[in-house]
Design a protein around this motif. Sequence first.
Motif, mmCIF file in Angstrom:
data_model
loop_
_atom_site.group_PDB
_atom_site.id
_atom_site.type_symbol
_atom_site.label_atom_id
_atom_site.label_comp_id
_atom_site.label_asym_id
_atom_site.label_seq_id
_atom_site.Cartn_x
_atom_site.Cartn_y
_atom_site.Cartn_z
ATOM 1 N N CYS A 1 1.071 16.048 -14.047
ATOM 2 C CA CYS A 1 1.433 14.646 -13.825
ATOM 3 C C CYS A 1 0.776 14.113 -12.564
ATOM 4 N N VAL A 2 0.646 12.787 -12.521
ATOM 5 C CA VAL A 2 0.242 12.119 -11.292
ATOM 6 C C VAL A 2 1.518 11.592 -10.643
ATOM 7 N N VAL A 3 1.569 11.666 -9.334
ATOM 8 C CA VAL A 3 2.681 11.120 -8.558
ATOM 9 C C VAL A 3 2.064 10.207 -7.522
ATOM 10 N N TYR A 4 2.622 9.003 -7.386
ATOM 11 C CA TYR A 4 2.002 8.038 -6.493
ATOM 12 C C TYR A 4 2.975 7.530 -5.440
ATOM 13 N N PHE A 5 2.518 7.668 -4.203
ATOM 14 C CA PHE A 5 3.213 7.186 -3.018
ATOM 15 C C PHE A 5 2.588 5.828 -2.704
ATOM 16 N N CYS A 6 3.105 4.772 -3.331
ATOM 17 C CA CYS A 6 2.536 3.430 -3.160
ATOM 18 C C CYS A 6 2.958 2.836 -1.822
ATOM 19 N N HIS A 7 2.036 2.140 -1.185
ATOM 20 C CA HIS A 7 2.306 1.501 0.104
ATOM 21 C C HIS A 7 1.570 0.169 0.159
ATOM 22 N N ASP A 8 1.931 -0.627 1.156
ATOM 23 C CA ASP A 8 1.352 -1.964 1.286
ATOM 24 C C ASP A 8 0.287 -2.064 2.375
ATOM 25 N N GLY A 9 -0.060 -0.945 2.997
ATOM 26 C CA GLY A 9 -1.050 -0.965 4.068
ATOM 27 C C GLY A 9 -0.478 -1.352 5.418
ATOM 28 N N GLU B 1 -1.866 -3.669 -9.774
ATOM 29 C CA GLU B 1 -3.110 -2.896 -9.838
ATOM 30 C C GLU B 1 -3.271 -2.030 -8.589
ATOM 31 N N VAL B 2 -4.020 -0.962 -8.757
ATOM 32 C CA VAL B 2 -4.376 -0.077 -7.653
ATOM 33 C C VAL B 2 -5.468 -0.751 -6.833
ATOM 34 N N LEU B 3 -5.233 -0.928 -5.543
ATOM 35 C CA LEU B 3 -6.242 -1.490 -4.654
ATOM 36 C C LEU B 3 -7.105 -0.392 -4.044
ATOM 37 N N GLN B 4 -6.471 0.727 -3.734
ATOM 38 C CA GLN B 4 -7.156 1.836 -3.071
ATOM 39 C C GLN B 4 -6.286 3.067 -3.253
ATOM 40 N N PHE C 1 -0.916 11.275 -4.986
ATOM 41 C CA PHE C 1 -1.845 10.276 -4.473
ATOM 42 C C PHE C 1 -1.114 9.290 -3.567
ATOM 43 N N GLN C 2 -1.799 8.859 -2.518
ATOM 44 C CA GLN C 2 -1.349 7.721 -1.728
ATOM 45 C C GLN C 2 -2.105 6.521 -2.270
ATOM 46 N N VAL C 3 -1.364 5.475 -2.650
ATOM 47 C CA VAL C 3 -1.974 4.335 -3.336
ATOM 48 C C VAL C 3 -1.561 3.034 -2.652
ATOM 49 N N ARG C 4 -2.550 2.235 -2.286
ATOM 50 C CA ARG C 4 -2.244 0.907 -1.736
ATOM 51 C C ARG C 4 -2.198 -0.094 -2.879
ATOM 52 N N VAL C 5 -1.123 -0.896 -2.880
ATOM 53 C CA VAL C 5 -0.930 -1.940 -3.886
ATOM 54 C C VAL C 5 -0.617 -3.253 -3.179
ATOM 55 N N ASN C 6 -0.720 -4.336 -3.918
ATOM 56 C CA ASN C 6 -0.392 -5.654 -3.391
ATOM 57 C C ASN C 6 1.119 -5.850 -3.491
ATOM 58 N N ARG C 7 1.771 -5.868 -2.367
ATOM 59 C CA ARG C 7 3.226 -5.989 -2.317
ATOM 60 C C ARG C 7 3.737 -7.236 -3.060
ATOM 61 N N ALA C 8 2.975 -8.322 -3.024
ATOM 62 C CA ALA C 8 3.408 -9.590 -3.624
ATOM 63 C C ALA C 8 3.453 -9.539 -5.146
#
Length: 149
Positions: free
Chosen positions: A13-21, A69-72, A97-104
Amino acid sequence: MSSRLGIDMIGVCVVYFCHDGEGNFLLSKRSSEARDEQGTWDVGGGAVELHATVEETLKKEIREEYCTEVLQYKFLGYRDVHRTKEGMPTHWLALDFQVRVNRATVRIGEPHKFDDLDWFRLNDLPSPLHSQLGPAFEDYRQRGLLGES
């Protein structure tokens, strides 16, 4: 007889730690209809299906769960996840994965799985956390891999 991922064979599996930068991480609260650990806060994840690439899976799962969407992204590492589900031992290989997303643009895309989404700082995580999340956050933080950008 069909094989069951994680029980009859190792699941991937993929696991994603999404953040806003800006130092905020996105966590979801698992609903009463979630597969397990209902009521706990967790990061997102999903199984890698046969013939799908890891990157395709990462982007697809984030679109489905968070409607964004994934930004980075950057690969953090992997974890062998051993747990028990309904009395059966399970084994998953988690690709983190650490993933940056658009918080809005983030919102709940699978309301049957999640009761809530919210943003948290690493030093102020909610409770209760999913059983695998606390140790993963701590490990990546100690190794300096889970940054804010």
